[in-house]
Design a protein around this motif. Structure first.
Motif, mmCIF file in Angstrom:
data_model
loop_
_atom_site.group_PDB
_atom_site.id
_atom_site.type_symbol
_atom_site.label_atom_id
_atom_site.label_comp_id
_atom_site.label_asym_id
_atom_site.label_seq_id
_atom_site.Cartn_x
_atom_site.Cartn_y
_atom_site.Cartn_z
ATOM 1 N N UNK A 40 0.730 -13.214 -78.615
ATOM 2 C CA UNK A 40 -0.706 -13.227 -78.861
ATOM 3 C C UNK A 40 -1.059 -12.182 -79.913
ATOM 4 N N UNK A 41 -1.724 -12.629 -80.973
ATOM 5 C CA UNK A 41 -2.170 -11.715 -82.023
ATOM 6 C C UNK A 41 -3.641 -11.336 -81.852
ATOM 7 N N UNK A 42 -4.391 -12.190 -81.189
ATOM 8 C CA UNK A 42 -5.767 -11.844 -80.835
ATOM 9 C C UNK A 42 -6.178 -12.675 -79.630
ATOM 10 N N UNK A 43 -6.558 -11.980 -78.547
ATOM 11 C CA UNK A 43 -6.870 -12.645 -77.284
ATOM 12 C C UNK A 43 -8.358 -12.679 -76.974
ATOM 13 N N UNK A 44 -9.179 -12.307 -77.955
ATOM 14 C CA UNK A 44 -10.617 -12.274 -77.718
ATOM 15 C C UNK A 44 -11.143 -10.893 -77.396
ATOM 16 N N UNK A 45 -10.208 -9.932 -77.232
ATOM 17 C CA UNK A 45 -10.625 -8.570 -76.892
ATOM 18 C C UNK A 45 -9.915 -7.519 -77.741
ATOM 19 N N UNK A 46 -8.592 -7.484 -77.662
ATOM 20 C CA UNK A 46 -7.826 -6.428 -78.320
ATOM 21 C C UNK A 46 -7.538 -6.760 -79.788
ATOM 22 N N UNK A 47 -7.717 -5.762 -80.649
ATOM 23 C CA UNK A 47 -7.376 -5.899 -82.072
ATOM 24 C C UNK A 47 -6.132 -5.066 -82.410
ATOM 25 N N UNK A 48 -5.349 -4.723 -81.389
ATOM 26 C CA UNK A 48 -4.210 -3.818 -81.577
ATOM 27 C C UNK A 48 -3.153 -4.382 -82.515
ATOM 28 N N UNK A 49 -3.099 -5.690 -82.682
ATOM 29 C CA UNK A 49 -2.067 -6.305 -83.523
ATOM 30 C C UNK A 49 -2.416 -6.250 -84.999
ATOM 31 N N UNK A 50 -3.600 -5.729 -85.364
ATOM 32 C CA UNK A 50 -4.100 -5.806 -86.729
ATOM 33 C C UNK A 50 -4.434 -4.438 -87.314
ATOM 34 N N UNK A 51 -4.363 -4.348 -88.636
ATOM 35 C CA UNK A 51 -4.820 -3.181 -89.374
ATOM 36 C C UNK A 51 -5.243 -3.636 -90.761
ATOM 37 N N UNK A 52 -6.007 -2.848 -91.434
ATOM 38 C CA UNK A 52 -6.375 -3.185 -92.809
ATOM 39 C C UNK A 52 -5.167 -3.049 -93.729
ATOM 40 N N UNK A 53 -5.156 -3.841 -94.771
ATOM 41 C CA UNK A 53 -4.076 -3.820 -95.759
ATOM 42 C C UNK A 53 -3.935 -2.421 -96.355
ATOM 43 N N UNK A 54 -2.710 -1.905 -96.291
ATOM 44 C CA UNK A 54 -2.354 -0.565 -96.787
ATOM 45 C C UNK A 54 -3.145 0.538 -96.082
ATOM 46 N N UNK A 55 -3.572 0.268 -94.856
ATOM 47 C CA UNK A 55 -4.230 1.269 -94.021
ATOM 48 C C UNK A 55 -3.495 1.350 -92.691
ATOM 49 N N UNK A 56 -3.726 2.448 -91.978
ATOM 50 C CA UNK A 56 -3.057 2.614 -90.689
ATOM 51 C C UNK A 56 -3.801 1.934 -89.552
#
Length: 240
Positions: A40-56
């Motif tokens: 799961x990359x997005x379950x409707x709640x957590x954004x932990x799998x994502x970051x901005x491009x070239x950002x932490x």
């Protein structure tokens, strides 16, 4: 009286059930897939799998709204998965604003340029009021379709993509648009004729991040999941 054994009767016992075939005649990868294979990359709640491009981290321009990951601010920036993926199957739902434009890229690597300098883009847009001649579900400047299964702006659509060295497939709302093979003669010809032809390493990484594009318009994504396939592209580009 005993019933005689016929060849047909024997075949019923020894032949395995037939599975539906893909457009190129191969058994679909999803035929034996189980739920445990999906990440799961997005379950409707957590954004932990994502970051901005070239950002932490993930910036404030992307917010969780009613179970969807929504680009809510101007200059929110493109976002990428923290992990990289080689061969995979991706499923997600998207909702584009009227006249809006976005994109889903794959095999993105972090270079001096933006994500589209390395990652092929699956176009996301409002096909009715959008201004780009590249339609929703197409592979930008590479592969197009005469089909249009998209629902109107403001409604949810489902995208399914298979990216594999043996062949790639785009499906919108259950309708297959086309298949293609990265690195084939046809691919290389289209690459040379596109605006990406002069970009070193475009589409050649073999592995990279999945990217959701900020094209300036509001767009929402939900139910994002990915399944890694037991196949490998040759990796030609190292990345962060």
């Amino acid at each position: 009286m005993k019933r005689p054994w016929t060849i047909f009767t024997l075949l019923l016992f020894v032949m395995p059930p037939l599975l539906p075939l893909t457009a190129n005649g191969d058994e679909p990868d999803t035929a034996t897939a189980s739920e445990s294979e999906w990440e799961t990359l997005f379950d409707g709640e957590s954004t932990a799998a994502w970051r901005n491009y070239k950002q932490d981290d993930l910036g404030s321009g992307w917010q969780v709204v009613d179970g969807a990951l929504v680009k809510t601010a101007k200059r929110a920036g493109d976002i990428i998965t923290r992990e990289k993926f080689n061969a995979f199957e991706l499923e997600l739902e998207f909702k584009i604003s009227p006249g809006g434009n976005s994109g889903v890229m794959y095999h993105v690597v972090e270079t001096d340029g933006p994500p589209w300098h390395t990652g092929p883009e699956i176009q996301i847009q409002d096909n009715v009021a959008g201004h780009d001649p590249q339609k929703c579900g197409w592979l930008y400047q590479f592969y197009s379709s005469d089909k249009d299964a998209t629902k109107p702006a403001g409604q949810w659509n489902k995208l399914r993509v298979v990216i594999s060295p043996e062949g790639c497939q785009h499906v919108v709302n259950g309708v297959e648009y086309f298949t293609y093979k990265i690195g084939s003669d046809d691919w290389n010809q289209k690459l040379a004729e596109s605006k990406f032809g002069k970009l070193p390493g475009f589409g050649a990484a073999g592995s990279g991040h999945i990217c959701l594009q900020d094209h300036g318009d509001e767009v929402a994504y939900r139910n994002i999941r990915v399944r890694r396939l037991d196949k490998s592209f040759p990796t030609e580009t190292s990345s962060k």
